[in-house]
Write an enzyme that holds these catalytic residues in place. Sequence first.
Site, PDB file in Angstrom:
ATOM      1  N   LYS A   1     -15.305  -0.749  -3.868  1.00  0.00           N
ATOM      2  CA  LYS A   1     -14.982  -0.303  -5.220  1.00  0.00           C
ATOM      3  C   LYS A   1     -13.866   0.738  -5.288  1.00  0.00           C
ATOM      4  CE  LYS A   1     -19.627  -1.261  -6.126  1.00  0.00           C
ATOM      5  NZ  LYS A   1     -19.688  -1.439  -4.667  1.00  0.00           N
ATOM      6  N   GLN A  47     -20.111  -1.923  -0.110  1.00  0.00           N
ATOM      7  CA  GLN A  47     -20.085  -0.839  -1.095  1.00  0.00           C
ATOM      8  C   GLN A  47     -18.726  -0.134  -1.114  1.00  0.00           C
ATOM      9  OE1 GLN A  47     -23.609   1.629  -1.997  1.00  0.00           O
ATOM     10  NE2 GLN A  47     -22.575   3.221  -0.839  1.00  0.00           N
ATOM     11  N   ASN A  97     -28.046  -6.878  -5.037  1.00  0.00           N
ATOM     12  CA  ASN A  97     -26.930  -7.625  -4.435  1.00  0.00           C
ATOM     13  C   ASN A  97     -26.207  -8.502  -5.457  1.00  0.00           C
ATOM     14  OD1 ASN A  97     -27.817  -6.404  -2.152  1.00  0.00           O
ATOM     15  ND2 ASN A  97     -28.634  -8.245  -1.172  1.00  0.00           N
ATOM     16  N   THR A 108      24.877  -8.482  -2.756  1.00  0.00           N
ATOM     17  CA  THR A 108      24.065  -9.002  -1.659  1.00  0.00           C
ATOM     18  C   THR A 108      24.344  -8.055  -0.496  1.00  0.00           C
ATOM     19  OG1 THR A 108      25.816 -10.466  -0.866  1.00  0.00           O
ATOM     20  CG2 THR A 108      24.242 -11.429  -2.427  1.00  0.00           C
ATOM     21  N   HIS A 109      23.360  -7.811   0.315  1.00  0.00           N
ATOM     22  CA  HIS A 109      23.473  -6.805   1.390  1.00  0.00           C
ATOM     23  C   HIS A 109      23.839  -5.435   0.829  1.00  0.00           C
ATOM     24  CE1 HIS A 109      23.740 -10.267   4.223  1.00  0.00           C
ATOM     25  NE2 HIS A 109      24.441 -10.774   3.236  1.00  0.00           N
ATOM     26  N   LYS A 162      20.494  19.136 -11.810  1.00  0.00           N
ATOM     27  CA  LYS A 162      19.795  17.914 -11.412  1.00  0.00           C
ATOM     28  C   LYS A 162      18.882  17.296 -12.460  1.00  0.00           C
ATOM     29  CE  LYS A 162      18.736  16.800  -7.452  1.00  0.00           C
ATOM     30  NZ  LYS A 162      18.128  16.839  -6.135  1.00  0.00           N
ATOM     31  N   SER A 195     -23.349   5.929  -3.740  1.00  0.00           N
ATOM     32  CA  SER A 195     -22.085   5.438  -4.300  1.00  0.00           C
ATOM     33  C   SER A 195     -21.935   5.862  -5.759  1.00  0.00           C
ATOM     34  CB  SER A 195     -22.021   3.908  -4.191  1.00  0.00           C
ATOM     35  OG  SER A 195     -23.155   3.317  -4.793  1.00  0.00           O
ATOM     36  N   SER A 219      15.291  20.271 -11.491  1.00  0.00           N
ATOM     37  CA  SER A 219      15.040  20.952 -10.222  1.00  0.00           C
ATOM     38  C   SER A 219      14.825  22.427 -10.504  1.00  0.00           C
ATOM     39  CB  SER A 219      16.245  20.771  -9.302  1.00  0.00           C
ATOM     40  OG  SER A 219      16.254  21.784  -8.313  1.00  0.00           O
ATOM     41  N   GLU A 252      10.400   7.215  -8.462  1.00  0.00           N
ATOM     42  CA  GLU A 252      10.000   7.479  -7.070  1.00  0.00           C
ATOM     43  C   GLU A 252       8.485   7.355  -6.900  1.00  0.00           C
ATOM     44  OE1 GLU A 252      13.262  10.685  -5.572  1.00  0.00           O
ATOM     45  OE2 GLU A 252      12.080  11.236  -7.299  1.00  0.00           O
ATOM     46  N   TYR A 290     -24.999 -10.214   2.224  1.00  0.00           N
ATOM     47  CA  TYR A 290     -24.602  -8.858   1.856  1.00  0.00           C
ATOM     48  C   TYR A 290     -24.775  -7.887   3.027  1.00  0.00           C
ATOM     49  CZ  TYR A 290     -24.479  -4.310  -0.438  1.00  0.00           C
ATOM     50  OH  TYR A 290     -24.160  -3.019  -0.784  1.00  0.00           O
ATOM     51  N   ASN A 315      16.105  14.382 -11.940  1.00  0.00           N
ATOM     52  CA  ASN A 315      15.536  13.546 -10.877  1.00  0.00           C
ATOM     53  C   ASN A 315      14.703  12.387 -11.415  1.00  0.00           C
ATOM     54  OD1 ASN A 315      16.633  15.241  -8.920  1.00  0.00           O
ATOM     55  ND2 ASN A 315      14.851  16.600  -8.976  1.00  0.00           N
TER      56      ASN A 315
HETATM   57  N1  ARG Z   1     -24.486   0.345  -4.237  1.00  0.00           N
HETATM   58  C1  ARG Z   1     -24.538  -0.934  -3.628  1.00  0.00           C
HETATM   59  C2  ARG Z   1     -23.131  -1.533  -3.495  1.00  0.00           C
HETATM   60  O1  ARG Z   1     -22.261  -1.061  -4.139  1.00  0.00           O
HETATM   61  C3  ARG Z   1     -25.399  -1.860  -4.421  1.00  0.00           C
HETATM   62  C4  ARG Z   1     -26.030  -2.952  -3.664  1.00  0.00           C
HETATM   63  C5  ARG Z   1     -27.030  -2.435  -2.729  1.00  0.00           C
HETATM   64  N2  ARG Z   1     -27.773  -3.469  -2.141  1.00  0.00           N
HETATM   65  C6  ARG Z   1     -28.565  -3.253  -1.065  1.00  0.00           C
HETATM   66  N3  ARG Z   1     -29.190  -4.254  -0.580  1.00  0.00           N
HETATM   67  N4  ARG Z   1     -28.640  -2.086  -0.520  1.00  0.00           N
HETATM   68  O2  ARG Z   1     -22.883  -2.448  -2.735  1.00  0.00           O
END
Ligand code: ARG
Length: 466
Positions: free
Chosen positions: A334, A331, A119, A164-165, A292, A32, A286, A299, A326, A294
């Site tokens: 993120k 993971q 964790n 409205t509408h 134009k 990760s 454009s 958008e 966990y 835009n």
């Molecule tokens: N890279 C892991 C995550 O983002 C960290 C935690 C990993 N924990 C484990 N028991 N493998 O969740």
Amino acid sequence: MADGTDTKSSNQMWGGRFASGPAAIMEEINASIGFDKKLFAQDIRGSIAHATMLAHQGIISTEDKDKIVHGLNTILSEIQAGNFEFSRSLEDIHMNVESRLAALVGPAAGRLHTARSRNDQVALDFRLWVKEELQKCEQALTGLIAAFLDRAEEHADTVMPGFTHMQTAQPVTFGHHCMAYVEMFGRDRSRVRHAIEHMDESPIGAAALAGTGFPIDRHMTAKALGFREPTRNSIDTVSDRDFAIEFLSIAAIAGMHLSRLAEEIVIWSTPQFGFVRLSDAFSTGSSIMPQKKNPDAAELVRAKTGRINGSLVALLTIMKGLPLAYSKDMQEDKEQVFDAAESLELAIAAMTGMVRDMTINAARMKAAAGSGYSTATDLADWLVREAGLPFRDAHHVTGRAVALAESKSCDLADLSLAELQAIHPDITDKIFSVLTVEASVASRKSFGGTAPSEVRKQIAFWRARN
Ligand code: ARG
């Protein structure tokens, strides 16, 4: 021991039980670091607080703690200066930092991970990151609200059609319309503030899931890291991503508001409407049609909402089947949050710029406000007030007046008194005073109504709050 770059060797963090390293594809799916390196500052801050607490509790020596803290600060500078080599075989930010710490300070580094696990470490880092992001959102929303307050003040008397509408309904003021967005973004901001409150608990010390036998002080780390208090259940702590989902929900709602505004700007800036003109800074030309201009920024704000919604649904789906505590599925939390945060920040910033820069065509708005029999309700209200008709009857009489005007292709105010009296004998020439758009908006003084006097009160209320 592997230096972390050799994928064939067993891992230096848990290698004791392993004879060989991961398959290449395992490393690829497992790592990760490509995205969680974003958490480096939070990871280092968390480790410094943890090491300091360990020393304070007599779990590690002060000497080791000093080495660890010094090493961590060195790593922070290295990463900030772009001199840090992240290694995929070290999986994530936590192990990249720890491995570098070992290289910098030697065996003392091995004591840092006492009484914690990745964790609770990742739960901490990510919470700190989301909390900071929420604080940024709060600021950004305040800026957007301020932009709307300025435009609302400037255009408290500018009449435009209310819809409205998407059909002309009644005249309103542009100031009042701006203040509708102030209410929406104000609610978003209170959701942000509430979420900060809600998530303000420190996960560190929950360890793998069960807590630890070491005499740690979780109140001390919570305080050092700026949290109100530690979380109360170690199992929940390492399996909870509600704070991330709350962020995404808030982002999705704010995104929906931004997208509605974007849609209005797209419509308003068409030559057919011509209510606003976007500045050159927030529009594009454009490559083939020279005439134009835009509304690309609007958008794209509208489109970013789709990404944010996708992230919310993705994380809800990632989490929905996970048994406590966990699992590595988590993971995947993120990237969703990072992407949504970037989209939201950009969307708010672009909208703030557009709102501040756009030119309002008050004449076009006023002309449109008067078309489409927008003051028909004012005529009906007059019949109720001045001629004592029940509203339903007044509605009927007014409907006939609109039908007559429509058949003559003219406005209500263009009908003669005789024509109006033929529809209802109690109508007098005083009726004409309520048929203008200015009179219509000025009359709507009910609390929260569109009368400029009322809108100014709401602006003052929000200025005091902002
Ligand atoms: N890279 C892991 C995550 O983002 C960290 C935690 C990993 N924990 C484990 N028991 N493998 O969740």
